[in-house]
Design a protein around this motif. Structure first.
Motif, PDB file in Angstrom:
ATOM      1  N   PHE A   8       0.822  -1.206   0.000  1.00 49.44           N
ATOM      2  CA  PHE A   8       0.000   0.000   0.000  1.00 49.44           C
ATOM      3  C   PHE A   8       0.862   1.265   0.000  1.00 49.44           C
ATOM      4  O   PHE A   8       0.465   2.293  -0.546  1.00 49.44           O
ATOM      5  CB  PHE A   8      -0.985  -0.025   1.159  1.00 49.44           C
ATOM      6  N   ALA A   9       2.046   1.176   0.592  1.00 48.22           N
ATOM      7  CA  ALA A   9       2.981   2.301   0.534  1.00 48.22           C
ATOM      8  C   ALA A   9       3.470   2.508  -0.894  1.00 48.22           C
ATOM      9  O   ALA A   9       3.607   3.644  -1.353  1.00 48.22           O
ATOM     10  CB  ALA A   9       4.161   2.059   1.477  1.00 48.22           C
ATOM     11  N   VAL A  10       3.724   1.421  -1.606  1.00 45.86           N
ATOM     12  CA  VAL A  10       4.184   1.534  -2.985  1.00 45.86           C
ATOM     13  C   VAL A  10       3.075   2.118  -3.865  1.00 45.86           C
ATOM     14  O   VAL A  10       3.336   2.981  -4.706  1.00 45.86           O
ATOM     15  CB  VAL A  10       4.683   0.171  -3.526  1.00 45.86           C
ATOM     16  N   VAL A  11       1.836   1.682  -3.665  1.00 38.50           N
ATOM     17  CA  VAL A  11       0.709   2.256  -4.406  1.00 38.50           C
ATOM     18  C   VAL A  11       0.681   3.767  -4.178  1.00 38.50           C
ATOM     19  O   VAL A  11       0.586   4.554  -5.130  1.00 38.50           O
ATOM     20  CB  VAL A  11      -0.637   1.618  -3.979  1.00 38.50           C
ATOM     21  N   THR A  12       0.775   4.186  -2.923  1.00 41.99           N
ATOM     22  CA  THR A  12       0.718   5.600  -2.580  1.00 41.99           C
ATOM     23  C   THR A  12       1.880   6.365  -3.203  1.00 41.99           C
ATOM     24  O   THR A  12       1.697   7.457  -3.740  1.00 41.99           O
ATOM     25  CB  THR A  12       0.706   5.783  -1.048  1.00 41.99           C
ATOM     26  N   ALA A  13       3.072   5.797  -3.155  1.00 42.95           N
ATOM     27  CA  ALA A  13       4.247   6.453  -3.741  1.00 42.95           C
ATOM     28  C   ALA A  13       4.067   6.663  -5.244  1.00 42.95           C
ATOM     29  O   ALA A  13       4.351   7.748  -5.761  1.00 42.95           O
ATOM     30  CB  ALA A  13       5.501   5.630  -3.458  1.00 42.95           C
ATOM     31  N   LEU A  14       3.584   5.650  -5.940  1.00 40.23           N
ATOM     32  CA  LEU A  14       3.373   5.783  -7.389  1.00 40.23           C
ATOM     33  C   LEU A  14       2.275   6.805  -7.680  1.00 40.23           C
ATOM     34  O   LEU A  14       2.387   7.594  -8.627  1.00 40.23           O
ATOM     35  CB  LEU A  14       3.038   4.432  -8.015  1.00 40.23           C
ATOM     36  N   GLU A  15       1.230   6.807  -6.878  1.00 36.44           N
ATOM     37  CA  GLU A  15       0.161   7.803  -7.067  1.00 36.44           C
ATOM     38  C   GLU A  15       0.688   9.222  -6.888  1.00 36.44           C
ATOM     39  O   GLU A  15       0.189  10.150  -7.516  1.00 36.44           O
ATOM     40  CB  GLU A  15      -0.983   7.565  -6.077  1.00 36.44           C
ATOM     41  N   LYS A  16       1.685   9.384  -6.045  1.00 38.70           N
ATOM     42  CA  LYS A  16       2.259  10.708  -5.811  1.00 38.70           C
ATOM     43  C   LYS A  16       3.324  11.074  -6.839  1.00 38.70           C
ATOM     44  O   LYS A  16       3.978  12.099  -6.707  1.00 38.70           O
ATOM     45  CB  LYS A  16       2.832  10.782  -4.392  1.00 38.70           C
ATOM     46  N   GLY A  17       3.525  10.195  -7.824  1.00 38.56           N
ATOM     47  CA  GLY A  17       4.442  10.527  -8.909  1.00 38.56           C
ATOM     48  C   GLY A  17       5.811   9.880  -8.862  1.00 38.56           C
ATOM     49  O   GLY A  17       6.645  10.141  -9.727  1.00 38.56           O
ATOM     50  N   MET A  18       6.085   9.062  -7.869  1.00 35.29           N
ATOM     51  CA  MET A  18       7.379   8.380  -7.826  1.00 35.29           C
ATOM     52  C   MET A  18       7.420   7.366  -8.969  1.00 35.29           C
ATOM     53  O   MET A  18       6.446   6.639  -9.176  1.00 35.29           O
ATOM     54  CB  MET A  18       7.556   7.690  -6.473  1.00 35.29           C
ATOM     55  N   CYS A 165     -18.613  -2.242  -7.990  1.00 36.92           N
ATOM     56  CA  CYS A 165     -17.214  -2.034  -8.352  1.00 36.92           C
ATOM     57  C   CYS A 165     -16.969  -0.571  -8.707  1.00 36.92           C
ATOM     58  O   CYS A 165     -17.857   0.097  -9.232  1.00 36.92           O
ATOM     59  CB  CYS A 165     -16.830  -2.902  -9.551  1.00 36.92           C
ATOM     60  N   LYS A 166     -15.754  -0.111  -8.421  1.00 35.29           N
ATOM     61  CA  LYS A 166     -15.381   1.239  -8.839  1.00 35.29           C
ATOM     62  C   LYS A 166     -13.863   1.317  -8.988  1.00 35.29           C
ATOM     63  O   LYS A 166     -13.115   0.601  -8.294  1.00 35.29           O
ATOM     64  CB  LYS A 166     -15.899   2.294  -7.879  1.00 35.29           C
ATOM     65  N   GLN A 167     -13.430   2.171  -9.884  1.00 35.02           N
ATOM     66  CA  GLN A 167     -12.000   2.399 -10.110  1.00 35.02           C
ATOM     67  C   GLN A 167     -11.496   3.246  -8.957  1.00 35.02           C
ATOM     68  O   GLN A 167     -11.949   4.367  -8.760  1.00 35.02           O
ATOM     69  CB  GLN A 167     -11.809   3.127 -11.449  1.00 35.02           C
ATOM     70  N   VAL A 168     -10.559   2.705  -8.164  1.00 31.89           N
ATOM     71  CA  VAL A 168     -10.074   3.447  -6.992  1.00 31.89           C
ATOM     72  C   VAL A 168      -8.624   3.907  -7.136  1.00 31.89           C
ATOM     73  O   VAL A 168      -8.199   4.819  -6.433  1.00 31.89           O
ATOM     74  CB  VAL A 168     -10.252   2.641  -5.684  1.00 31.89           C
ATOM     75  N   ILE A 169      -7.873   3.252  -8.004  1.00 31.04           N
ATOM     76  CA  ILE A 169      -6.533   3.714  -8.352  1.00 31.04           C
ATOM     77  C   ILE A 169      -6.385   3.570  -9.862  1.00 31.04           C
ATOM     78  O   ILE A 169      -7.088   2.764 -10.485  1.00 31.04           O
ATOM     79  CB  ILE A 169      -5.402   2.956  -7.595  1.00 31.04           C
ATOM     80  N   SER A 170      -5.496   4.327 -10.434  1.00 32.93           N
ATOM     81  CA  SER A 170      -5.353   4.274 -11.890  1.00 32.93           C
ATOM     82  C   SER A 170      -4.821   2.907 -12.322  1.00 32.93           C
ATOM     83  O   SER A 170      -4.092   2.236 -11.577  1.00 32.93           O
ATOM     84  CB  SER A 170      -4.419   5.374 -12.382  1.00 32.93           C
ATOM     85  N   ALA A 171      -5.176   2.532 -13.530  1.00 31.74           N
ATOM     86  CA  ALA A 171      -4.700   1.257 -14.070  1.00 31.74           C
ATOM     87  C   ALA A 171      -3.176   1.249 -14.156  1.00 31.74           C
ATOM     88  O   ALA A 171      -2.543   0.225 -13.885  1.00 31.74           O
ATOM     89  CB  ALA A 171      -5.319   1.008 -15.446  1.00 31.74           C
TER      90      ALA A 171
END
Length: 188
Positions: A8-18, A165-171
């Motif tokens: 979940f930390a990696v998901v968050t990091a990628l969402e923030k542009g890492m 169902c719903k899209q919660v993070i980008s593909a």
């Protein structure tokens, strides 16, 4: 739920542009001597800690720059702690919630740094499986729905609504994390 929390930390990091190839400086720790995190951000954030936080690794590791893929594959605790402090523990907890991860009683994961970083809290198998299924579904979360069909006593089918169902993070983020998770099998 242990080290499954690191995803979940990696998901968050990628969402923030890492980027997938992003690196962070990882403190060194062993199984007997932890690294003491005392960063101001850790001590002031709502989901942080009230006092410096000591983190140990299963084996001597850290003390160098490490990629997201390496830290995740080798499940380095000080890597996860530094990443979560860098990106924000409350943001990681928010990612957990939107991906469907919760405690066994249905409430959100507790806002404690050890829970959102190293999974020291509790959850249940269905919650962790559905949260990880969000990655496999390219970022689409589907609430677990155990009913597949209902029939009347005279064998007539009753229409059953499907799971919500719903899209919660980008593909792109979900697929990137899935790619990084494969490193656990390749060299972790």
């Amino acid at each position: 739920f242990g080290s499954t929390a690191k995803t979940f930390a990696v998901v968050t990091a990628l969402e923030k542009g890492m980027p997938l190839t992003g690196t962070i400086k990882v403190p060194f720790a062993t199984g007997s001597k932890g690294y003491l995190f005392k960063d101001k951000k850790l001590l002031t954030e709502k989901c942080g800690a009230n006092e410096p936080w000591s983190v140990k690794n299963d084996y001597p590791s850290g003390g160098k720059m490490m990629t997201l893929g390496e830290g995740l594959a080798k499940s380095i605790n000080t890597w996860a702690a530094q990443l979560v402090i860098n990106i924000g523990p409350c943001d990681v907890r928010d990612t957990m919630t939107k991906m469907g991860l919760h405690k066994g009683n249905g409430k959100p994961i507790d806002p404690y740094i050890s829970d959102v970083t190293l999974g020291s809290g509790t959850t249940n198998p269905m919650s962790i499986a559905s949260a990880y299924a969000t990655l496999a579904a390219s970022g689409k979360y589907c609430e677990p729905y155990p009913i597949t069909s209902i029939t009347t006593p005279d064998k007539k089918a009753i229409k059953v609504p499907g799971p919500q169902c719903k899209q919660v993070i980008s593909a792109d983020v979900a697929d990137g994390v899935t790619y990084l998770l494969k490193g656990t099998l390749d060299f972790g």
